[in-house]
Design a protein around this motif. Structure first.
Motif, PDB file in Angstrom:
ATOM      1  N   ARG A   1     -17.291   3.743   4.882  1.00  0.00           N
ATOM      2  CA  ARG A   1     -16.633   4.831   4.151  1.00  0.00           C
ATOM      3  C   ARG A   1     -16.106   4.304   2.824  1.00  0.00           C
ATOM      4  O   ARG A   1     -15.535   3.218   2.759  1.00  0.00           O
ATOM      5  N   LEU A   2     -16.291   5.102   1.767  1.00  0.00           N
ATOM      6  CA  LEU A   2     -15.748   4.747   0.459  1.00  0.00           C
ATOM      7  C   LEU A   2     -14.311   5.216   0.373  1.00  0.00           C
ATOM      8  O   LEU A   2     -14.012   6.385   0.631  1.00  0.00           O
ATOM      9  N   MET A   3     -13.402   4.287   0.018  1.00  0.00           N
ATOM     10  CA  MET A   3     -11.972   4.598   0.003  1.00  0.00           C
ATOM     11  C   MET A   3     -11.345   4.135  -1.299  1.00  0.00           C
ATOM     12  O   MET A   3     -11.855   3.251  -1.993  1.00  0.00           O
ATOM     13  N   VAL A   4     -10.186   4.757  -1.604  1.00  0.00           N
ATOM     14  CA  VAL A   4      -9.372   4.349  -2.738  1.00  0.00           C
ATOM     15  C   VAL A   4      -7.997   3.978  -2.201  1.00  0.00           C
ATOM     16  O   VAL A   4      -7.346   4.780  -1.524  1.00  0.00           O
ATOM     17  N   VAL A   5      -7.577   2.744  -2.503  1.00  0.00           N
ATOM     18  CA  VAL A   5      -6.276   2.260  -2.050  1.00  0.00           C
ATOM     19  C   VAL A   5      -5.341   2.192  -3.241  1.00  0.00           C
ATOM     20  O   VAL A   5      -5.632   1.532  -4.244  1.00  0.00           O
ATOM     21  N   TYR A   6      -4.233   2.894  -3.137  1.00  0.00           N
ATOM     22  CA  TYR A   6      -3.231   2.923  -4.199  1.00  0.00           C
ATOM     23  C   TYR A   6      -2.092   2.003  -3.785  1.00  0.00           C
ATOM     24  O   TYR A   6      -1.527   2.124  -2.702  1.00  0.00           O
ATOM     25  N   GLY A   7      -1.746   1.025  -4.659  1.00  0.00           N
ATOM     26  CA  GLY A   7      -0.681   0.097  -4.305  1.00  0.00           C
ATOM     27  C   GLY A   7       0.095  -0.407  -5.500  1.00  0.00           C
ATOM     28  O   GLY A   7      -0.264  -0.172  -6.656  1.00  0.00           O
ATOM     29  N   ARG A   8       1.192  -1.095  -5.192  1.00  0.00           N
ATOM     30  CA  ARG A   8       2.030  -1.749  -6.194  1.00  0.00           C
ATOM     31  C   ARG A   8       2.033  -3.251  -5.916  1.00  0.00           C
ATOM     32  O   ARG A   8       2.206  -3.671  -4.776  1.00  0.00           O
ATOM     33  N   ARG A   9       1.892  -4.036  -6.951  1.00  0.00           N
ATOM     34  CA  ARG A   9       1.819  -5.480  -6.775  1.00  0.00           C
ATOM     35  C   ARG A   9       3.173  -6.059  -6.390  1.00  0.00           C
ATOM     36  O   ARG A   9       4.212  -5.666  -6.913  1.00  0.00           O
ATOM     37  N   ILE A  10       3.125  -6.994  -5.454  1.00  0.00           N
ATOM     38  CA  ILE A  10       4.319  -7.753  -5.064  1.00  0.00           C
ATOM     39  C   ILE A  10       4.261  -9.084  -5.794  1.00  0.00           C
ATOM     40  O   ILE A  10       3.338  -9.876  -5.605  1.00  0.00           O
ATOM     41  N   VAL A  11       5.237  -9.331  -6.652  1.00  0.00           N
ATOM     42  CA  VAL A  11       5.283 -10.588  -7.410  1.00  0.00           C
ATOM     43  C   VAL A  11       6.250 -11.526  -6.719  1.00  0.00           C
ATOM     44  O   VAL A  11       7.437 -11.216  -6.572  1.00  0.00           O
ATOM     45  N   ARG A  12       5.721 -12.683  -6.279  1.00  0.00           N
ATOM     46  CA  ARG A  12       6.543 -13.627  -5.554  1.00  0.00           C
ATOM     47  C   ARG A  12       7.162 -14.653  -6.485  1.00  0.00           C
ATOM     48  O   ARG A  12       6.689 -14.882  -7.590  1.00  0.00           O
ATOM     49  N   ALA A  13       8.231 -15.273  -6.043  1.00  0.00           N
ATOM     50  CA  ALA A  13       8.897 -16.313  -6.828  1.00  0.00           C
ATOM     51  C   ALA A  13       7.923 -17.455  -7.098  1.00  0.00           C
ATOM     52  O   ALA A  13       7.162 -17.866  -6.231  1.00  0.00           O
ATOM     53  N   CYS A  14       7.957 -17.976  -8.337  1.00  0.00           N
ATOM     54  CA  CYS A  14       7.119 -19.117  -8.750  1.00  0.00           C
ATOM     55  C   CYS A  14       5.633 -18.777  -8.744  1.00  0.00           C
ATOM     56  O   CYS A  14       4.791 -19.661  -8.815  1.00  0.00           O
TER      57      CYS A  14
ATOM     58  N   VAL B   1       0.837  -1.199   0.000  1.00  0.00           N
ATOM     59  CA  VAL B   1       0.000   0.000   0.000  1.00  0.00           C
ATOM     60  C   VAL B   1       0.870   1.247   0.000  1.00  0.00           C
ATOM     61  O   VAL B   1       1.745   1.416   0.855  1.00  0.00           O
ATOM     62  N   ARG B   2       0.618   2.117  -0.972  1.00  0.00           N
ATOM     63  CA  ARG B   2       1.347   3.387  -1.069  1.00  0.00           C
ATOM     64  C   ARG B   2       0.558   4.536  -0.456  1.00  0.00           C
ATOM     65  O   ARG B   2       1.123   5.435   0.166  1.00  0.00           O
ATOM     66  N   GLN B   3      -0.754   4.484  -0.641  1.00  0.00           N
ATOM     67  CA  GLN B   3      -1.577   5.596  -0.167  1.00  0.00           C
ATOM     68  C   GLN B   3      -3.031   5.140  -0.055  1.00  0.00           C
ATOM     69  O   GLN B   3      -3.498   4.298  -0.831  1.00  0.00           O
ATOM     70  N   VAL B   4      -3.731   5.681   0.926  1.00  0.00           N
ATOM     71  CA  VAL B   4      -5.159   5.403   1.100  1.00  0.00           C
ATOM     72  C   VAL B   4      -5.865   6.750   1.242  1.00  0.00           C
ATOM     73  O   VAL B   4      -5.526   7.548   2.120  1.00  0.00           O
ATOM     74  N   VAL B   5      -6.835   7.004   0.354  1.00  0.00           N
ATOM     75  CA  VAL B   5      -7.518   8.295   0.403  1.00  0.00           C
ATOM     76  C   VAL B   5      -9.028   8.089   0.341  1.00  0.00           C
ATOM     77  O   VAL B   5      -9.519   7.170  -0.335  1.00  0.00           O
ATOM     78  N   PRO B   6      -9.782   8.913   1.054  1.00  0.00           N
ATOM     79  CA  PRO B   6     -11.244   8.841   0.930  1.00  0.00           C
ATOM     80  C   PRO B   6     -11.664   9.134  -0.505  1.00  0.00           C
ATOM     81  O   PRO B   6     -11.029   9.933  -1.208  1.00  0.00           O
TER      82      PRO B   6
ATOM     83  N   LEU C   1      -5.337   0.710  -8.405  1.00  0.00           N
ATOM     84  CA  LEU C   1      -6.271   1.485  -7.605  1.00  0.00           C
ATOM     85  C   LEU C   1      -7.436   0.590  -7.219  1.00  0.00           C
ATOM     86  O   LEU C   1      -8.162   0.081  -8.086  1.00  0.00           O
ATOM     87  N   TYR C   2      -7.601   0.375  -5.924  1.00  0.00           N
ATOM     88  CA  TYR C   2      -8.727  -0.408  -5.417  1.00  0.00           C
ATOM     89  C   TYR C   2      -9.786   0.534  -4.861  1.00  0.00           C
ATOM     90  O   TYR C   2      -9.521   1.282  -3.921  1.00  0.00           O
ATOM     91  N   PHE C   3     -10.949   0.505  -5.472  1.00  0.00           N
ATOM     92  CA  PHE C   3     -12.088   1.296  -5.008  1.00  0.00           C
ATOM     93  C   PHE C   3     -12.968   0.351  -4.179  1.00  0.00           C
ATOM     94  O   PHE C   3     -13.478  -0.645  -4.700  1.00  0.00           O
ATOM     95  N   THR C   4     -13.122   0.675  -2.904  1.00  0.00           N
ATOM     96  CA  THR C   4     -13.818  -0.255  -2.031  1.00  0.00           C
ATOM     97  C   THR C   4     -14.481   0.468  -0.867  1.00  0.00           C
ATOM     98  O   THR C   4     -14.396   1.704  -0.752  1.00  0.00           O
ATOM     99  N   MET C   5     -15.127  -0.297  -0.001  1.00  0.00           N
ATOM    100  CA  MET C   5     -15.800   0.236   1.177  1.00  0.00           C
ATOM    101  C   MET C   5     -15.158  -0.353   2.425  1.00  0.00           C
ATOM    102  O   MET C   5     -14.874  -1.550   2.471  1.00  0.00           O
TER     103      MET C   5
END
Length: 400
Positions: free
Chosen positions: A384-397, A329-334, A375-379
């Protein structure tokens, strides 16, 4: 079945044009006197389809024969068929009631002592017999006829009966058990007269709870996915079983299958904590959500739900074994703030338990698809309605 298709010249043509548009081949003049253009197109389309679904067959460079498109539509992929075969006891006997194109029977034969393949369409049964022989399989007996009628007139007993009922009836797709052909609900007594174990493949869209209520003696349910795409449901019935069915979310990949197991009593009693997004965001694989492990997966991995109905999860420390996608998670904003301060023009958008659909969000905020940002738009748990900004973590295999 036109045996001229199996000649070396025709086979060479088919492989030479494997990347061509089959519909165009059908419109062109055939270079062969005894093989029509539509027949060539059918073989090229079949080779294309099977190259994706069952690459093991194509790698052997055998002269295989491919049926019409409809017969290939419902056939299993190599990944799902191999997993089903792994459920069999070694040296067992299997009756494949609705054999179809024979992919499942092929992989059953790698583990079972003997497989009986029943297919109601004579030409398709002939095609399967040829292909299995070409592939060097000698422990599958092909029977052209109705599998239900075959059982009814037989005294044979099998270790397993495998059923893949047709989900296309009168050119219409059907999803209810009683609408499939054959209607497996009507023949449960007959099936259990000939085997103590039934394995039934059903459509991914089927309601699992409804099927559990309709089918007796269900011991296990397997929900199989490949690269976050739900492929099959598998119901395993045992004649003497009366307990609570185990539900298995199975993620298939080139590596070993990854399985998360639970039951609906555990799911009902699970009480995961609720939380706002913290350092890591988790989006479960479709096998988990289709199986209904919404709370069980949270308690099993010690993570928190964002909302009772959002099916997104959070944690402060990384849980790398989580069965699904993980984001830092990089940022969470309403959402109200996001509407006023938009500086993102390109991102992958996911909407879960949110009043707007993905396409509506893209149109409203002019955000193009793609890039490394999500960008995840969720409740949240307090609605509260929120937007979660993130970067995917890619795991081995891990499949991307």
């Amino acid at each position: 079945m036109n045996n001229t298709v199996l000649s070396s010249e025709v086979q060479a043509f088919i492989r030479q044009h494997v990347h061509d548009d089959a519909s165009r081949i059908a419109l062109n003049k055939s270079p062969f006197e005894h093989v029509s253009s539509p027949e060539l197109a059918q073989q090229i389309h079949g080779l294309q389809k099977v190259s994706r679904k069952v690459p093991d067959w194509i790698e052997q460079s055998k002269a295989l024969y491919f049926p019409e498109k409809l017969n290939l539509e419902q056939c299993s992929s190599a990944g799902t068929a191999k997993f089903k075969a792994s459920l069999l006891s070694p040296n067992s006997t299997v009756f494949d009631l609705t054999g179809g194109f024979g992919v499942d029977s092929y992989y059953f034969a790698q583990r079972a002592k003997k497989v009986t393949h029943c297919e109601i369409t004579p030409e398709l049964s002939q095609i399967v017999a040829h292909n299995l022989n070409a592939l060097g399989v000698d422990n599958v007996q092909c029977h052209a006829g109705d599998g239900v009628a075959f059982l009814a007139s037989s005294n044979n007993h099998y270790d397993y009966i495998y059923i893949d009922p047709s989900r296309r009836v009168k050119n219409q797709k059907v999803f209810r058990l009683e609408d499939c052909e054959p209607n497996i609900l009507a023949y449960q007594e007959l099936f259990f007269q000939h085997s103590d174990k039934l394995i039934t493949k059903l459509a991914p869209l089927l309601d699992i709870s409804g099927a559990l209520n309709a089918l007796p003696h269900v011991k296990d349910v397997y929900v199989m996915s490949i690269e976050n795409d739900c492929k099959e449901l598998l119901f395993v019935q045992e004649k003497s079983f009366q307990g609570i069915p185990n539900i298995h979310a199975v993620r298939l990949s080139a590596e070993e299958p990854k399985i998360f197991s639970f039951n609906y009593i555990q799911e009902k009693e699970a009480a995961p904590a609720l939380s706002e997004p913290t350092n890591f965001l988790y989006d479960p694989d479709v096998a988990i959500t289709k199986a209904g492990a919404f709370k069980s997966v949270a308690t099993a991995f010690g993570i928190q739900k964002l909302h009772q109905h959002s099916h997104l999860y959070a944690s402060k420390t990384l849980v790398a074994e989580f069965p699904g996608r993980i984001f830092q998670v990089r940022q969470v904003v309403p959402f109200s703030v996001f509407k006023k301060n938009i500086d993102i023009t390109k991102a992958n958008i996911v909407a879960k338990n949110f009043p707007l659909k993905v396409e509506d969000i893209r149109k409203k905020f002019k955000i193009k698809d793609g890039g490394d940002d999500y960008l995840y738009f969720t409740m949240l748990y307090d609605d509260r309605l929120m937007v979660v900004y993130g970067r995917r973590i890619v795991r081995a295999c891990q499949p991307r």
